[in-house]
Design a protein around this motif. Structure first.
Motif, short mmCIF file in Angstrom:
data_model
loop_
_atom_site.label_atom_id
_atom_site.label_comp_id
_atom_site.label_asym_id
_atom_site.label_seq_id
_atom_site.Cartn_x
_atom_site.Cartn_y
_atom_site.Cartn_z
N LEU A 43 0.82 -1.21 0.00
CA LEU A 43 0.00 0.00 0.00
C LEU A 43 0.86 1.26 0.00
N LEU A 44 2.01 1.21 0.65
CA LEU A 44 2.91 2.38 0.65
C LEU A 44 3.41 2.66 -0.76
N VAL A 45 3.91 1.64 -1.45
CA VAL A 45 4.47 1.89 -2.78
C VAL A 45 3.36 2.24 -3.77
N LYS A 46 2.17 1.71 -3.55
CA LYS A 46 1.04 2.06 -4.43
C LYS A 46 0.70 3.54 -4.28
N ALA A 47 0.69 4.03 -3.04
CA ALA A 47 0.37 5.44 -2.81
C ALA A 47 1.42 6.34 -3.44
#
Length: 425
Positions: free
Chosen positions: A249-253
């Motif tokens: 989720l961090l890299v997606k954001a």
């Protein structure tokens, strides 16, 4: 002793023979995997289960573990801790009550620390029901330093070892002048953030730490606020020890904001990260590991192909050599000890060398007797398109894989320990 229905199912599933035949022919050696198998981090737990399940299958396929009374199969027992340390402790008690002699866990250093303390007390109090704890990924350094235990063996490189390898690569990246540190707010994540600051100061004093963030583990659904802070900071690189959905989720954001930053990660080579980033991750996502599918030797290629034949769904593509090595070394130590007694197996494991033969030479290492920290090579790899030089295999069917940019042999990856081991009489 009567077995539970769940345990019987595990024995049948992993030995391939009916339980009645199992109890009359050869009682299985049971391994209790205490792991998060439900909730937001279940994907990481299930990925570990596949690795350990396959490792057990491979040992059983060649006849099991050879003992003086005859060969015995391994049986892997699933125990869902739900990511809760208290539940993990309850499951440890359940395992030792059933006289399961080997406990396996790794996803969470906080859980691992609680298990070590509880097992220390149990083994002192109940010498007839002692057990060993085999750790495949809880990497807080203290677990084989100040908090080391005779009953605990770690098969992953600890966080400082991994971070040292990562920052050696970052040190040479002269385009990076500003770095953002972010991690999960528990012992491991705190360690990575703290030691990142210290190592960068020692290796690249010109690098500016433009942000330092700890977030609740497995509770953040939207990382956009954190990505926005990274953008505002002007960071050119992010260092994170995040794992599971907290990393994905961090890299997606960050990708959704279109940021052109590099990720120096512990676990960015799996669990949806390459597919999430896609082309934006090429040359921008680095990971550190003991092994990866594109190491390039014949043994590794054969192991990758065999694993993918066993688990053909690309979503199940999560293979780590250390988990295979852990099960192989346990079998080797039991055979060396000629017993499943916890003390005898622990002493056989100390100083044990594994040559990789049962994995086709894919990976090798040794268990340091002084602190029970496994010593093995460490590789830093970078994400690239499959088919480019050094990237024969992709990850999770994404079309992207990882190629080695730096390899540290076991002697170079090793770090001095601070363990004062207390051994039983």
């Amino acid at each position: 002793m009567a077995m539970s229905a769940a345990l019987l199912a595990s024995v049948v599933a992993l030995t391939g023979r009916p339980v009645a035949a199992q109890t009359t022919a050869a009682e299985p050696i049971r391994l209790a995997m205490i792991e998060t198998l439900s909730g937001p981090l279940a994907n990481a737990g299930e990925a570990v289960w596949r690795n350990l399940h396959w490792a057990v299958e491979r040992v059983n396929a060649r006849g099991g573990v050879r003992l003086p009374g005859g060969a015995r199969p391994l049986a892997l027992v699933r125990m869902d801790s739900k990511g809760n340390p208290e539940e993990a402790l309850n499951l440890l008690r359940a395992a030792t009550d059933q006289q399961i002699g080997f406990v396996l866990q790794g996803n969470s250093s906080a859980v691992a620390a609680a298990l070590i303390d509880a097992l220390n007390r149990h083994n002192e109090r109940e010498p007839s029901r002692r057990a060993l704890f085999l750790n495949y990924s809880a990497v807080e350094p203290a677990l084989t330093n100040e908090r080391c235990s005779f009953w605990h063996f770690r098969f992953d490189a600890h966080a400082d070892m991994r971070l040292n390898a990562l920052t050696e690569v970052l040190k040479e990246d002269r385009e990076v002048r500003k770095v953002y540190l972010i991690g999960q707010d528990y012992s491991f994540g705190q360690q990575v953030v703290r030691r990142s600051r210290e190592m960068l100061a020692a290796k690249r004093a010109d690098i500016e730490i433009v942000g330092e963030e700890l977030h609740p583990m497995a509770r953040v659904k939207d990382f956009l606020p954190y990505a926005t802070k990274i953008r505002a900071s002007g960071a050119q690189a992010v260092i994170t020890g995040n794992w599971g959905n907290d990393l994905t989720l961090l890299v997606k954001a960050v990708r959704d904001l279109g940021l052109n930053v590099k990720f120096y990660t512990f676990y960015g080579n799996a669990l949806g990260v390459p597919a999430t980033l896609g082309e934006a991750g090429v040359g921008a996502v680095l990971a550190v590991s003991e092994w990866h599918p594109n190491v390039g030797d014949p043994g590794s290629e054969a192991m990758v192909r065999a694993f993918r034949q066993r688990f053909p769904d690309p979503r199940d593509d999560y293979l780590h050599a250390r988990m295979q090595v852990m099960v192989e070394m346990l079998a080797q130590a039991i055979e060396k000890a000629k017993s499943t007694d916890a003390v005898a197996v622990a002493r056989a494991m100390e100083g044990l060398n594994y040559d990789g033969r049962t994995l086709g030479g894919a990976h090798a290492g040794s268990m340091r007797a002084a602190d029970h920290q496994f010593q093995q090579p460490l590789l830093v790899s970078v994400m690239d398109r499959v088919g480019t030089p050094g990237v024969r295999f992709d990850v999770e069917g994404s079309g992207y894989g990882f190629r080695t940019v730096r390899r540290a042999e076991a002697a170079a990856a090793a770090m001095q320990g601070a363990c004062k081991m207390v051994r039983p009489d």
